[in-house]
Scaffold this motif. Structure first.
Motif, PDB file in Angstrom:
ATOM      1  N   TYR A  50      37.710  34.327  28.382  1.00 13.95           N
ATOM      2  CA  TYR A  50      38.456  35.575  28.523  1.00 13.95           C
ATOM      3  C   TYR A  50      38.791  36.163  27.156  1.00 13.95           C
ATOM      4  O   TYR A  50      39.065  35.431  26.211  1.00 13.95           O
ATOM      5  CB  TYR A  50      39.796  35.327  29.226  1.00 13.95           C
ATOM      6  N   LEU A  87      31.242  44.066  32.057  1.00 11.26           N
ATOM      7  CA  LEU A  87      31.900  42.845  31.598  1.00 11.26           C
ATOM      8  C   LEU A  87      30.924  41.671  31.485  1.00 11.26           C
ATOM      9  O   LEU A  87      31.288  40.603  31.036  1.00 11.26           O
ATOM     10  CB  LEU A  87      33.045  42.458  32.537  1.00 11.26           C
ATOM     11  N   ARG A  88      29.681  41.898  31.892  1.00 10.33           N
ATOM     12  CA  ARG A  88      28.684  40.831  31.835  1.00 10.33           C
ATOM     13  C   ARG A  88      27.787  40.943  30.612  1.00 10.33           C
ATOM     14  O   ARG A  88      26.734  40.342  30.569  1.00 10.33           O
ATOM     15  CB  ARG A  88      27.798  40.877  33.086  1.00 10.33           C
ATOM     16  N   LEU A 116      31.849  40.224  38.730  1.00  9.53           N
ATOM     17  CA  LEU A 116      32.182  40.985  37.521  1.00  9.53           C
ATOM     18  C   LEU A 116      31.447  42.315  37.496  1.00  9.53           C
ATOM     19  O   LEU A 116      30.267  42.379  37.820  1.00  9.53           O
ATOM     20  CB  LEU A 116      31.781  40.203  36.270  1.00  9.53           C
TER      21      LEU A 116
END
Length: 121
Positions: free
Chosen positions: A26, A85-86, A81
């Motif tokens: 994260y 965000l990947r 996701l």
């Protein structure tokens, strides 16, 4: 969610002690990478990675009761996701033997939800 530091990483079980599973890296509270394998070793490598090394500050890890589910769990997390965000993941998150369902074009909009009227307590 664990803070990124050597002490926390050493608390993850090693491969010989069942430390095989899925982990999430994260940036703050935003997931930026999902991986699987020997969790402690993979997270240690991610700390020094040229690609991901400075992109994360927290991590989570999961060891499934059935190790055969590890790949499917990773794929499901990746599919959840949003694409933006990947960017650090090279895997696409494909479930073996799964069929993709097409959306019904007949009803393209969601139903209205009145958020002003709260249910009684």
């Amino acid at each position: 969610m664990w803070a990124r530091n050597p002490e926390n990483i050493e608390l993850i079980p090693g491969a010989k002690n069942g430390g095989q599973g899925v982990y999430v890296l994260y940036d703050g509270s935003i997931p930026v990478y999902i991986g699987m394998g020997n969790i402690r070793q993979r997270i240690k490598k991610a700390r020094t990675s040229k690609r991901r090394g400075q992109m994360w500050d927290h991590f989570s890890w999961y060891i499934p009761a059935d190790p055969r589910l590890t790949r499917d769990i990773e794929a499901l997390l990746l599919l959840m996701l949003p694409f933006y965000l990947r960017v650090l993941n090279r895997q696409r998150g494909e479930l073996e033997g799964a069929e993709k369902m097409t959306k019904a074009k007949k009803h393209p909009t969601s139903e209205f939800i009145n958020r002003r009227k709260l249910p009684p307590r």
